[in-house]
Design a protein around this motif. Structure first.
Motif, PDB file in Angstrom:
ATOM      1  N   LEU A 115      -6.574   1.848   4.556  1.00  0.00           N
ATOM      2  CA  LEU A 115      -7.294   0.695   5.099  1.00  0.00           C
ATOM      3  C   LEU A 115      -6.333  -0.406   5.520  1.00  0.00           C
ATOM      4  O   LEU A 115      -6.529  -1.070   6.533  1.00  0.00           O
ATOM      5  CB  LEU A 115      -8.262   0.129   4.055  1.00  0.00           C
ATOM      6  CG  LEU A 115      -9.537   0.894   3.756  1.00  0.00           C
ATOM      7  CD1 LEU A 115     -10.390   0.111   2.785  1.00  0.00           C
ATOM      8  CD2 LEU A 115     -10.326   1.161   5.020  1.00  0.00           C
ATOM      9  N   PRO A 137      -4.806  -1.724  10.416  1.00  0.00           N
ATOM     10  CA  PRO A 137      -4.485  -2.951  11.161  1.00  0.00           C
ATOM     11  C   PRO A 137      -2.980  -3.149  11.340  1.00  0.00           C
ATOM     12  O   PRO A 137      -2.547  -3.627  12.408  1.00  0.00           O
ATOM     13  CB  PRO A 137      -5.093  -4.071  10.316  1.00  0.00           C
ATOM     14  CG  PRO A 137      -5.517  -3.473   9.054  1.00  0.00           C
ATOM     15  CD  PRO A 137      -5.639  -2.009   9.245  1.00  0.00           C
ATOM     16  N   CYS A 152      -0.925  -3.629  14.960  1.00  0.00           N
ATOM     17  CA  CYS A 152       0.037  -4.699  15.265  1.00  0.00           C
ATOM     18  C   CYS A 152       1.374  -4.107  15.683  1.00  0.00           C
ATOM     19  O   CYS A 152       2.007  -4.579  16.636  1.00  0.00           O
ATOM     20  CB  CYS A 152       0.233  -5.593  14.052  1.00  0.00           C
ATOM     21  SG  CYS A 152      -1.201  -6.577  13.675  1.00  0.00           S
ATOM     22  N   LEU A 193     -15.176  -1.815  12.663  1.00  0.00           N
ATOM     23  CA  LEU A 193     -14.160  -2.026  13.692  1.00  0.00           C
ATOM     24  C   LEU A 193     -13.927  -3.516  13.915  1.00  0.00           C
ATOM     25  O   LEU A 193     -12.785  -3.967  14.089  1.00  0.00           O
ATOM     26  CB  LEU A 193     -14.586  -1.359  15.012  1.00  0.00           C
ATOM     27  CG  LEU A 193     -14.438   0.165  15.010  1.00  0.00           C
ATOM     28  CD1 LEU A 193     -14.968   0.742  16.298  1.00  0.00           C
ATOM     29  CD2 LEU A 193     -12.972   0.544  14.832  1.00  0.00           C
ATOM     30  N   PHE A 208     -11.727  -4.657  11.078  1.00  0.00           N
ATOM     31  CA  PHE A 208     -10.324  -4.310  11.325  1.00  0.00           C
ATOM     32  C   PHE A 208      -9.749  -5.256  12.377  1.00  0.00           C
ATOM     33  O   PHE A 208      -8.610  -5.724  12.256  1.00  0.00           O
ATOM     34  CB  PHE A 208     -10.190  -2.861  11.801  1.00  0.00           C
ATOM     35  CG  PHE A 208     -10.259  -1.847  10.684  1.00  0.00           C
ATOM     36  CD1 PHE A 208      -9.331  -1.861   9.655  1.00  0.00           C
ATOM     37  CD2 PHE A 208     -11.245  -0.871  10.674  1.00  0.00           C
ATOM     38  CE1 PHE A 208      -9.385  -0.928   8.640  1.00  0.00           C
ATOM     39  CE2 PHE A 208     -11.308   0.060   9.654  1.00  0.00           C
ATOM     40  CZ  PHE A 208     -10.377   0.027   8.634  1.00  0.00           C
ATOM     41  N   LEU A 257      -8.891  -8.481  10.814  1.00  0.00           N
ATOM     42  CA  LEU A 257      -7.634  -8.409  10.058  1.00  0.00           C
ATOM     43  C   LEU A 257      -6.447  -8.516  11.012  1.00  0.00           C
ATOM     44  O   LEU A 257      -5.489  -9.248  10.740  1.00  0.00           O
ATOM     45  CB  LEU A 257      -7.556  -7.095   9.290  1.00  0.00           C
ATOM     46  CG  LEU A 257      -8.139  -7.050   7.882  1.00  0.00           C
ATOM     47  CD1 LEU A 257      -7.841  -5.716   7.244  1.00  0.00           C
ATOM     48  CD2 LEU A 257      -7.555  -8.166   7.022  1.00  0.00           C
ATOM     49  N   VAL A 258      -6.526  -7.770  12.128  1.00  0.00           N
ATOM     50  CA  VAL A 258      -5.445  -7.825  13.117  1.00  0.00           C
ATOM     51  C   VAL A 258      -5.282  -9.259  13.631  1.00  0.00           C
ATOM     52  O   VAL A 258      -4.170  -9.780  13.729  1.00  0.00           O
ATOM     53  CB  VAL A 258      -5.733  -6.860  14.287  1.00  0.00           C
ATOM     54  CG1 VAL A 258      -4.754  -7.085  15.418  1.00  0.00           C
ATOM     55  CG2 VAL A 258      -5.669  -5.430  13.817  1.00  0.00           C
ATOM     56  N   ILE A 303      -3.564 -11.445  11.103  1.00  0.00           N
ATOM     57  CA  ILE A 303      -2.121 -11.198  11.042  1.00  0.00           C
ATOM     58  C   ILE A 303      -1.432 -11.833  12.251  1.00  0.00           C
ATOM     59  O   ILE A 303      -0.454 -12.574  12.114  1.00  0.00           O
ATOM     60  CB  ILE A 303      -1.832  -9.678  10.997  1.00  0.00           C
ATOM     61  CG1 ILE A 303      -2.451  -9.061   9.736  1.00  0.00           C
ATOM     62  CG2 ILE A 303      -0.334  -9.427  11.009  1.00  0.00           C
ATOM     63  CD1 ILE A 303      -2.436  -7.552   9.731  1.00  0.00           C
ATOM     64  N   THR A 304      -1.971 -11.562  13.458  1.00  0.00           N
ATOM     65  CA  THR A 304      -1.333 -12.114  14.657  1.00  0.00           C
ATOM     66  C   THR A 304      -1.419 -13.637  14.658  1.00  0.00           C
ATOM     67  O   THR A 304      -0.504 -14.311  15.140  1.00  0.00           O
ATOM     68  CB  THR A 304      -1.996 -11.580  15.937  1.00  0.00           C
ATOM     69  OG1 THR A 304      -3.400 -11.812  15.847  1.00  0.00           O
ATOM     70  CG2 THR A 304      -1.746 -10.114  16.129  1.00  0.00           C
ATOM     71  N   PHE A 312     -10.902  -7.919   3.947  1.00  0.00           N
ATOM     72  CA  PHE A 312     -10.395  -6.685   3.362  1.00  0.00           C
ATOM     73  C   PHE A 312     -11.352  -6.133   2.306  1.00  0.00           C
ATOM     74  O   PHE A 312     -11.635  -4.934   2.277  1.00  0.00           O
ATOM     75  CB  PHE A 312      -9.003  -6.907   2.757  1.00  0.00           C
ATOM     76  CG  PHE A 312      -8.419  -5.658   2.191  1.00  0.00           C
ATOM     77  CD1 PHE A 312      -8.097  -4.596   3.010  1.00  0.00           C
ATOM     78  CD2 PHE A 312      -8.218  -5.531   0.824  1.00  0.00           C
ATOM     79  CE1 PHE A 312      -7.580  -3.429   2.489  1.00  0.00           C
ATOM     80  CE2 PHE A 312      -7.696  -4.367   0.295  1.00  0.00           C
ATOM     81  CZ  PHE A 312      -7.379  -3.319   1.133  1.00  0.00           C
ATOM     82  N   LEU A 364     -14.133  -4.256   3.761  1.00  0.00           N
ATOM     83  CA  LEU A 364     -13.755  -2.901   4.165  1.00  0.00           C
ATOM     84  C   LEU A 364     -13.681  -1.981   2.948  1.00  0.00           C
ATOM     85  O   LEU A 364     -14.065  -0.813   3.009  1.00  0.00           O
ATOM     86  CB  LEU A 364     -12.399  -2.921   4.877  1.00  0.00           C
ATOM     87  CG  LEU A 364     -12.403  -3.509   6.284  1.00  0.00           C
ATOM     88  CD1 LEU A 364     -10.983  -3.680   6.784  1.00  0.00           C
ATOM     89  CD2 LEU A 364     -13.170  -2.609   7.234  1.00  0.00           C
ATOM     90  N   VAL A 365     -13.201  -2.544   1.822  1.00  0.00           N
ATOM     91  CA  VAL A 365     -13.072  -1.732   0.607  1.00  0.00           C
ATOM     92  C   VAL A 365     -14.445  -1.242   0.139  1.00  0.00           C
ATOM     93  O   VAL A 365     -14.584  -0.113  -0.324  1.00  0.00           O
ATOM     94  CB  VAL A 365     -12.360  -2.537  -0.509  1.00  0.00           C
ATOM     95  CG1 VAL A 365     -12.477  -1.838  -1.846  1.00  0.00           C
ATOM     96  CG2 VAL A 365     -10.899  -2.740  -0.148  1.00  0.00           C
TER      97      VAL A 365
END
Lengths: 100, 455
Positions: free
Chosen positions: A54, A58, A62, B81, B84, B87-88, B91-92, B137, B140-141
């Motif tokens: 999981l 992501p 990246c 989706l 996710f 999350l992306v 991070i970005t 997160f 998602l878990v």
């Protein structure tokens, strides 16, 4: 040897496919690999592998978008996925055929 | 139970809590879950309106209200989706704002409109970042094996039953398809209480009721700890013998239970719920302000045919969603109680209202100050719907309106009306400033645009 310049849109589309589909395949194979090879009880291994998977998806997205070229993105995402996938599913297929 | 849902294969009974004061009974049929409430003193069925209430929002947030067994997976995957993607983006977002400390303490409200939005984007994003990472997160878990089935697929057949019991947490066995009389449920509750030496229990689960292979599982009260690893004991419903007792499991298991417990927030009571609510609001603020900055910048750089679409959908996705929620609450109060399929009608009203706001935004103009006019109309509508709802409660709900609930000390109910009034106030202020901006005053607009472009 110098490669021909590719149209930007096409490269971007290819990169997105590598990121979204390739990234998922990488996460999937890592999960399968860890489930099989982690030295811990079955249930613990499944859970840990899935949690790692999981997080990895992501991260792989990246990575694929962030690397400087499309070729590198393919190299870093698809090659590990192929190696891990083969090293997980080939032994499994063998044991399955021997047991029949 | 046998009278309420004889055909159900799975029953859940949750005793009354301080928060809602009723026994909640739910059961699974082929068409999904259904629930009813019972009075803890008299045992009578509480007469409620036919509604999905807040449950609708709850189901929508992970399955998009797709309750059909086959379509449900589609809902899970769409939401997954997006998670996710979130999350992306988180991070970005961290990567792009490396100089975040400087950005964080710069709140330039009067340096032009976009600066203010950008700074509020940064502020809410940094404040909420740990929470946003955690909630995304852990969400998602909760559905980890839907999104990442590789491990579970490999483990099939190795030690199936043991693994499933261990993973799902409830002992299960197939139905025998022979009818049998079960022992009274109260006897299992008493035995579970004695087993742990506690007063209260959290959840009773009955699998395959009335079958010779029926299983009664009793769990401990889940509000005591963060982790979802509630001790649970499973009995054979017919002969009463203990079949299985949930073990705490290994370290990974305990981590997983803790993380998913963080998402569900059954611990800590109202305080934690308020914190989650406020943190969720910072998330909405982060998304909405980022969206605004992004669309406006795009528009200035290069006006584009798709821009109208994006801006209309931004309006419908932010204000339109608030309007849709308010319409849902109004439908809940106004639809006649005797109406057939009333709960479905409420949900149709929600989607109908949302679609209407999208059509309204798409058919209007978003060029120049017309955009402010569009924002104004939807904001004012949302403000009016939110602000009038507590007033409607005064007339429609003699026991549920704000003075009554405050008087009774029912702060859970009262805070609903109070939050609605606060929302109406904030939206009203926004609408006022939008109205000002939407009036054509060429010189003022020109000056403002000049100011914003120059830095």
């Amino acid at each position: 040897m110098k490669s021909r310049p590719q149209p930007a849109r096409l490269t971007m589309a290819a990169r997105l496919v590598v990121a979204l589909a390739g990234g998922y395949i990488l996460a999937y194979t890592v999960t399968a690999f860890l489930t099989l090879y982690l030295p811990m009880p079955q249930t613990e291994a499944v859970l840990l592998a899935t949690l790692v998977g999981l997080l990895l998806y992501p991260a792989a997205i990246c990575l694929a978008v962030g690397l400087s070229s499309l070729r590198r993105a393919c190299l870093w995402v698809l090659v590990p996925a192929a190696i891990l996938g083969l090293s997980t599913y080939i032994p499994l297929a063998r044991t399955a055929t021997c047991c029949w | 139970m046998q009278q309420v849902a004889p055909e159900a294969r799975l029953w859940f009974i949750r005793p009354a809590t301080r928060r809602d004061g009723g026994i909640r009974v739910s059961w699974r049929t082929l068409n999904g879950f259904q629930a009813r409430w019972f009075d803890p003193q008299t045992g009578d069925s509480l007469r409620t309106r036919d509604t999905r209430g807040g449950d609708f929002f709850y189901r929508f947030h992970y399955a998009l209200n797709l309750n059909d067994t086959t379509l449900r997976e589609l809902g899970y995957w769409t939401v997954g989706l997006l998670a996710f993607g979130m999350l992306v983006l988180l991070i970005t977002g961290v990567l792009i704002h490396r100089r975040i400390l400087r950005d964080l303490f710069a709140f330039r409200l009067h340096h032009g409109r976009l600066r203010g939005w950008l700074d509020s984007h940064n502020l809410t994003a940094v404040m909420g970042l740990p929470f946003h990472l955690m909630i995304t997160f852990s969400g998602l878990v909760l559905f980890m094996f839907t999104y990442m089935p590789a491990g579970l697929d490999l483990s099939q057949g190795i030690d199936d039953r043991e693994l499933r019991t261990e993973l799902r947490g409830f002992y299960s066995r197939p139905a025998s398809n022979r009818a049998a009389d079960m022992q009274p449920l109260s006897s299992f509750v008493t035995r579970a209480r004695e087993h742990w030496n506690v007063d209260s229990i959290g959840l009773i689960r009955v699998a395959n009721p009335g079958d010779a292979a029926a299983v009664v599982s009793v769990s401990r009260d889940g509000t005591e700890r963060v982790s979802r690893n509630h001790p649970t004991v499973s009995f054979d419903a017919v002969n009463g013998e203990i079949l299985h007792e949930r073990q705490a499991g290994g370290p990974v298991r305990r981590v997983e239970r803790f993380v998913s417990g963080l998402h569900l927030a059954h611990f800590g009571g109202a305080g934690i719920r308020w914190i989650y609510f406020l943190m969720g609001l910072t998330g909405c603020m982060m998304i909405a302000s980022g969206l605004l900055v992004w669309t406006e910048k795009r528009c200035r750089k290069r006006p584009h045919a798709g821009f109208h679409l994006i801006q209309s959908l931004t309006v419908a996705g932010t204000m339109g969603l608030i309007i849709a929620c308010m319409v849902y609450f109004w439908a809940n109060r106004l639809l006649p109680e005797t109406m057939p399929r009333r709960a479905d009608a409420e949900i149709w009203m929600f989607f109908g209202a949302w679609l209407t706001t999208a059509v309204h935004a798409l058919t209007g103009s978003t060029r120049g100050i017309a955009a402010a006019g569009l924002w104004y109309r939807q904001t004012a509508t949302a403000a009016a719907l939110a602000g009038l709802l507590p007033l409607a409660n005064l007339l429609l709900a003699p026991e549920g309106h704000l003075p009554a609930s405050l008087n009774r000390g029912d702060y859970t109910l009262a805070s609903m009306d109070l939050v609605l009034l606060t929302t109406a106030l904030i939206l009203g202020l926004c609408a006022r400033s939008l109205a000002f901006r939407a009036t054509p005053m060429p010189s003022r607009v020109a000056r403002q645009v000049e100011q914003e472009i120059s830095p």
